[in-house]
Scaffold this active site. Structure first.
Site, mmCIF file in Angstrom:
data_model
loop_
_atom_site.group_PDB
_atom_site.id
_atom_site.type_symbol
_atom_site.label_atom_id
_atom_site.label_comp_id
_atom_site.label_asym_id
_atom_site.label_seq_id
_atom_site.Cartn_x
_atom_site.Cartn_y
_atom_site.Cartn_z
ATOM 1 N N GLU A 276 0.829 -1.196 0.000
ATOM 2 C CA GLU A 276 0.000 0.000 0.000
ATOM 3 C C GLU A 276 0.877 1.266 0.000
ATOM 4 O O GLU A 276 0.558 2.269 -0.652
ATOM 5 C CB GLU A 276 -0.924 0.012 1.219
ATOM 6 N N TRP A 279 1.935 1.592 -3.507
ATOM 7 C CA TRP A 279 0.902 2.145 -4.391
ATOM 8 C C TRP A 279 0.917 3.675 -4.308
ATOM 9 O O TRP A 279 0.780 4.363 -5.314
ATOM 10 C CB TRP A 279 -0.480 1.601 -4.041
ATOM 11 N N TRP A 307 -19.873 10.135 -20.875
ATOM 12 C CA TRP A 307 -20.448 10.353 -19.553
ATOM 13 C C TRP A 307 -21.824 11.014 -19.683
ATOM 14 O O TRP A 307 -22.103 11.707 -20.671
ATOM 15 C CB TRP A 307 -19.534 11.242 -18.714
ATOM 16 N N ASN A 342 -10.979 2.217 2.735
ATOM 17 C CA ASN A 342 -10.492 2.104 1.366
ATOM 18 C C ASN A 342 -11.298 1.132 0.517
ATOM 19 O O ASN A 342 -11.563 1.390 -0.663
ATOM 20 C CB ASN A 342 -9.017 1.687 1.368
ATOM 21 N N TRP A 360 -15.490 10.599 -13.651
ATOM 22 C CA TRP A 360 -14.640 10.317 -12.489
ATOM 23 C C TRP A 360 -14.108 11.612 -11.879
ATOM 24 O O TRP A 360 -13.856 11.686 -10.674
ATOM 25 C CB TRP A 360 -13.486 9.380 -12.862
ATOM 26 N N TRP A 383 -8.823 7.232 -8.696
ATOM 27 C CA TRP A 383 -10.042 7.435 -9.489
ATOM 28 C C TRP A 383 -9.837 6.976 -10.933
ATOM 29 O O TRP A 383 -10.735 6.374 -11.538
ATOM 30 C CB TRP A 383 -10.472 8.896 -9.428
#
Length: 483
Positions: A276, A279, A307, A342, A360, A383
């Site tokens: 993590e 990331w 969208w 999360n 997004w 996102w």
């Protein structure tokens, strides 16, 4: 004693493991924070982050004062104020932790030029990441676009350097300039308006001491069961360190070494959590090399995605009124505490961009304003991952079923019952699908659908079909797999 130095705090609001502070600890120093609200444009701290920053600065100021060098707080354009303060105290150098946001890099370039014109120097130190983005490159010398090889490359570079200690004493510059009070920065809600952050202190203690306390709590319990505990939003199974890392109240290498000491031996033992941290590193890597990431899809074909912006749907999602309990619980947790688990972030984000076909960027903007840990790199990369538009993204055709996700990760409904109390009286089998509960069951639970809690804004099957239809309309998009 050496000439004075200016120590410019930005996103490294700590004394321990602060290379910029360590570099100036033996000379007269002026610690400085500049509230340069306009510099970041739309990416200045959102409401929740501003609350955090106010308390974090108070903690930092107290820590610095206790060591003899009070914090100078100024408000205005840093590219004017920083060179001016360096001149005022006769500082030959300005030391700061390196920032990675595009707007900050451009501003630092202008400040460096202004300082050089006055025969001064801006020295930037690695403070927010384990490895600076340009130092982690593929075998062909290109930036990484996929997380797994990036993480392996960073791990292969060996353990990070050990954290630096905090200095016991600092030497202040004589007659430091006068500055602003923290209250003058206007980081709190406006007087007379509702205090939407009133519950934040029940969960958070901003500042370096709060970061260390949070780390100790994590190492004393949740880290041992992190592999499974991180997916259970009804328990304290995660570290809760993200806002402390965002403001640099604790460094990633402090966290890395603490976890390695708590779980000694092979790196694989602590990898579930350290991955993590990596990331987060990968997100900074992407932002450094792809500065358009906060605003534009990294995959070009997704820039024409059809969208269907809808203010009513977006507001239902923002307020936790989608009719999907696990999503609504997360959005209400976010509003109350400035944070969301999360796993639930992924489920909620997937619902917005896939079932509801909302851009997004709209979700990222809402998170930016409401998360205490709102970080431009991590927020944008995450996102884009969920939207399928990032360089290393979840396939767009992977559409989470919010009911099954709730039943998988919150099987007893503890999380939902806490944040959506209207559903608290339902049996476990219906808490994630209240519309399926028989009328007599809903009545016994004191629940009237449409009054106490909404029906789903879109059925899962319908939302999934719309998402896949939109995907098929993209040139070159991946084919839908067999159901």
């Amino acid at each position: 004693m050496d000439r004075p130095a200016l120590l410019w705090f930005r996103q490294d609001l700590r004394l321990a493991d602060n290379p910029a502070l360590q570099a100036v600890a033996g000379r007269p120093v002026l610690p400085l924070f500049v509230w340069d609200e306009a510099a970041a444009g739309p990416w200045g701290p959102g409401g929740a982050a501003r609350w955090w920053l106010r308390h974090s600065l108070a903690a930092l100021a107290a820590d610095l004062a206790a060591r003899g060098a009070p914090l100078l707080v100024l408000r205005g354009r840093a590219e004017i104020l920083v060179p001016a303060m360096a001149e005022a105290v006769g500082a030959a150098e300005v030391h700061a932790g390196r920032l990675h946001e595009p707007w900050a890099r451009e501003r630092d370039g202008r400040i460096a030029e202004a300082l050089e014109a006055a025969r001064r120097r801006l020295r930037l130190w690695t403070s927010a990441v384990l490895r600076e983005p340009p130092t982690v490159m593929s075998g062909s010398g290109k930036p990484y676009a996929v997380y797994t090889p990036f993480a392996k490359a960073v791990a292969a570079m060996g353990e990070p350097d050990p954290p630096l200690p905090a200095p016991d004493r600092l030497h202040p510059v004589p007659s430091p300039p006068a500055g602003e009070s923290l209250e003058a920065l206007g980081l709190y809600p406006v007087a007379g308006e509702p205090d939407w952050a009133r519950e934040f202190p029940a969960l958070w203690q901003p500042g370096e001491a709060g970061a260390q306390d949070r780390l100790r709590r994590f190492l004393a319990g949740p880290v041992a069961g992190y592999t499974t505990g991180r997916n259970d939003p009804g328990t304290e199974g995660t570290s809760g360190l993200s806002p402390h890392l965002r403001w640099g109240e604790i460094s990633p290498r402090q966290v890395w070494h603490a976890v390695r000491q708590a779980q000694p031996g092979d790196l694989a033992r602590s990898w579930p959590f350290l991955s993590e941290i990596l990331w987060r590193e990968f997100s900074y890597h992407l932002l450094w090399h792809r500065p358009e990431m906060p605003e534009r899809a990294l995959r070009e074909r997704f820039r024409t995605f059809p969208w269907q912006p809808d203010a009513a749907l977006l507001q239902a999602w923002q307020r936790g009124r989608t009719g999907y309990p696990i999503v609504d619980a997360g959005m209400r947790q976010l509003w109350r505490f400035g944070w969301m688990h999360n796993r639930v972030r992924m489920i909620a984000a997937s619902l917005l961009v896939k079932h509801l076909l909302q851009p997004w960027q709209a979700g990222a903007t809402w998170f930016w304003d409401t998360l205490v840990d709102a970080d431009l790199a991590s927020n944008s990369a995450s996102w884009q991952w969920i939207a399928g538009s990032g360089t290393d993204a979840a396939p767009y055709f992977r559409v989470f079923n919010p009911v099954l996700q709730g039943e998988k990760f919150d099987p007893e409904g503890r999380y939902v019952r806490r944040f959506v109390p209207a559903l608290a009286g339902l049996p476990d089998r219906y808490v994630h699908r209240p519309w399926e509960a028989p009328e007599e069951v809903r009545r016994a639970a004191g629940l009237a659908l449409g009054r106490d809690y909404p029906r789903p804004v879109v059925e899962h099957a319908e939302g999934r079909a719309r998402a896949l239809a939109a995907l098929r309309g993209l040139r070159g998009a991946a084919e839908e797999p067999a159901a």
